[in-house]
Design a protein around this motif. Structure first.
Motif, mmCIF file in Angstrom:
data_model
loop_
_atom_site.group_PDB
_atom_site.id
_atom_site.type_symbol
_atom_site.label_atom_id
_atom_site.label_comp_id
_atom_site.label_asym_id
_atom_site.label_seq_id
_atom_site.Cartn_x
_atom_site.Cartn_y
_atom_site.Cartn_z
ATOM 1 N N ALA A 143 0.835 -1.205 0.000
ATOM 2 C CA ALA A 143 0.000 0.000 0.000
ATOM 3 C C ALA A 143 0.863 1.246 0.000
ATOM 4 O O ALA A 143 0.614 2.209 -0.746
ATOM 5 N N ARG A 144 1.904 1.258 0.821
ATOM 6 C CA ARG A 144 2.773 2.439 0.877
ATOM 7 C C ARG A 144 3.480 2.646 -0.464
ATOM 8 O O ARG A 144 3.582 3.761 -0.955
ATOM 9 N N LYS A 145 3.911 1.546 -1.058
ATOM 10 C CA LYS A 145 4.578 1.675 -2.361
ATOM 11 C C LYS A 145 3.587 2.212 -3.403
ATOM 12 O O LYS A 145 3.948 3.062 -4.231
ATOM 13 N N HIS A 146 2.361 1.724 -3.338
ATOM 14 C CA HIS A 146 1.307 2.207 -4.238
ATOM 15 C C HIS A 146 1.107 3.710 -4.043
ATOM 16 O O HIS A 146 0.978 4.465 -5.021
ATOM 17 N N GLY A 147 1.098 4.148 -2.790
ATOM 18 C CA GLY A 147 0.928 5.577 -2.487
ATOM 19 C C GLY A 147 2.019 6.417 -3.124
ATOM 20 O O GLY A 147 1.742 7.446 -3.752
ATOM 21 N N HIS A 148 3.250 5.979 -2.978
ATOM 22 C CA HIS A 148 4.385 6.723 -3.552
ATOM 23 C C HIS A 148 4.320 6.708 -5.079
ATOM 24 O O HIS A 148 4.404 7.743 -5.733
ATOM 25 N N LEU A 149 4.148 5.483 -5.605
ATOM 26 C CA LEU A 149 4.310 5.243 -7.042
ATOM 27 C C LEU A 149 3.149 5.784 -7.862
ATOM 28 O O LEU A 149 3.341 6.460 -8.863
ATOM 29 N N VAL A 150 1.934 5.470 -7.427
ATOM 30 C CA VAL A 150 0.757 5.755 -8.249
ATOM 31 C C VAL A 150 0.132 7.103 -7.898
ATOM 32 O O VAL A 150 -0.316 7.818 -8.778
ATOM 33 N N ARG A 151 0.121 7.447 -6.608
ATOM 34 C CA ARG A 151 -0.534 8.690 -6.213
ATOM 35 C C ARG A 151 0.470 9.803 -5.878
ATOM 36 O O ARG A 151 0.061 10.910 -5.537
ATOM 37 N N GLY A 152 1.760 9.511 -5.936
ATOM 38 C CA GLY A 152 2.769 10.531 -5.687
ATOM 39 C C GLY A 152 2.727 11.124 -4.287
ATOM 40 O O GLY A 152 2.999 12.314 -4.095
ATOM 41 N N ILE A 153 2.414 10.280 -3.307
ATOM 42 C CA ILE A 153 2.296 10.745 -1.918
ATOM 43 C C ILE A 153 3.621 10.537 -1.181
ATOM 44 O O ILE A 153 4.224 9.465 -1.282
ATOM 45 N N ASP A 154 4.069 11.538 -0.448
ATOM 46 C CA ASP A 154 5.292 11.450 0.346
ATOM 47 C C ASP A 154 5.107 10.571 1.575
ATOM 48 O O ASP A 154 5.921 9.721 1.878
#
Ligand SMILES: *Cc1c(COP(=O)(O)O)cnc(C)c1O
Length: 394
Positions: free
Chosen positions: A102-113
């Protein structure tokens, strides 16, 4: 270490839905190792396949290809909405993998820090630090602070409240990587998900490319009468975790994902024991036997019978039983919070004296999670013994 409040009971052997203690007393098992012993105890087919596997190979490590693991991954993906599988050894570990994904998805797909994961109040996701943080029950956090950062909670089955938590989290732009949720809350009190809530959840996650992850550690692998709890809701997750029932008593857990969110690359996540030939042989056998014995239809039929028998029981004791709920062979008897009415732990203890093993799901809910091979005559005996236990306390 003193981590469990154990009953003074020593079980020394089992066969099917029956367990025998050291003194030779027999118990009808409506716990199944907490939704683990799918095929019952000492199942001859599971025993034969595992013995044969022990004579061939137990463990080699994920440095090499493991055909049993590939076959089990294929068996899982063919029977679910997923395409790829990571194997580990428990439910908490499966959820840890999901949290990392989920965290990787956040960084990768949604550009979340600093991605957030939203989970439900009264949920249960395991006891490792991140999984217990995901667990929306403060009593499991007490004494272990600081918790892992990046989690927020919403009330289960309440779409307006969920939308408010989501809007608050995303007030200043994208922050939410994933929602992690059980299709039916097990430990939290056997509370089935509301299909309308889950449909809207799916919509909201789709709109924002938020990962929707279902924790099917308890309800998955046939216990609902379908392979997966999500089939009861008519809503597909992007990823799902499983463990308890998958190995029929041999420790195994898994995170299964759709190809589109298969974000891990070699070296990013791992487990020494995860998916070894022995545990995967157990998983393969459980899936094979569920199919060969028609256990999904059987669970649906046994679930309906149990629901009927428990409904009659609650009609005979309306002052004690508030509700009966659940899916398939995961049922909860909700006891009234009133003077003279036993708590769930008290009723579980009294049932033991009647030769019936049960497990609480919170202070007021008695959980019934027998092996999936349970027969009608056992269910009648189960409800009779439960009634005798209730009467012994009143
Ligand atoms: C039991 C359970 C877990 C934790 O599994 P462990 O194997 O004990 O780590 C996680 N999620 C759900 C829904 C469970 O019921």
């Amino acid at each position: 270490m003193d981590t469990y409040g154990r009953f003074p009971l020593e079980l020394v052997k089992g066969r099917g839905v029956w367990l025998t203690d050291r003194e030779g007393r027999r118990y009808l098992d409506a716990v199944a190792g907490i939704a683990v012993c799918t095929l019952g105890h000492s199942d001859p087919v599971l025993r034969r396949r595992l013995c044969r596997q022990l004579g061939r190979l137990q463990h080699v490590s994920n440095l090499y290809r493991i055909p049993e693991q590939e076959a089990l991954a294929q068996a899982i993906t063919e029977r679910s909405c997923t395409d790829r599988v990571f194997f580990c050894n428990s439910g908490a570990e499966a959820n840890e993998a999901a949290i990392k994904l989920a965290r990787k998805h956040g960084h990768l797909v949604r550009g979340i820090d600093r991605p957030l994961i939203l989970t439900a109040q009264a949920s249960f996701h395991g006891r490792t630090l991140a999984a217990v943080t995901a667990t929306g029950q403060p009593r499991y956090h007490q004494g272990f602070e600081p918790m892992v950062e990046g989690f927020r909670y919403f009330p289960f089955n309440d779409i307006a409240a969920f939308e408010a938590v989501l809007a608050d989290a995303e007030a200043a732009g994208p922050r939410v990587a994933a929602v992690l949720i059980e299709p039916l809350q097990g430990e939290g009190g056997v509370i089935p998900g509301d299909p309308a809530f889950f449909r809207r959840l799916r919509q909201l996650c789709d709109e924002k490319q938020i990962l929707l992850i279902f924790d099917e550690v308890q309800i998955g692998v046939g216990r609902s009468g379908c392979w997966w709890g999500y089939e009861r809701l008519g809503v597909e997750p992007d990823a799902l975790t499983m463990a308890k029932g998958l190995g029929g008593g041999i420790p195994i857990g898994a995170l299964a994902v759709k190809a589109a969110v298969d974000h891990f690359r070699p070296g990013e996540h791992a487990s020494t024991f995860g998916g070894n030939p022995f545990a995967c042989r157990a998983g393969l056998t459980v899936i094979d036997e569920i199919e060969r014995r028609g256990l999904l239809a059987h669970v649906s039929a046994m679930g309906a019978l149990l629901e009927e028998l428990l409904g009659e029981l609650s009609q005979r004791h309306p002052d004690a039983i508030e509700a009966v709920r659940g899916w398939g062979l995961l049922r909860g008897v909700v006891l009234r919070d009133a003077d003279g009415i036993p708590t769930a732990p008290e009723l579980v203890k009294a049932a033991m004296a009647q030769g019936l093993l049960l497990v609480p799901a919170g202070p007021r809910v008695v959980r019934i999670v027998p092996p999936l091979v349970i027969r009608p005559r056992h269910l009648r005996k189960l409800v009779k013994r439960l009634e005798r236990a209730l009467q012994s306390l009143r």
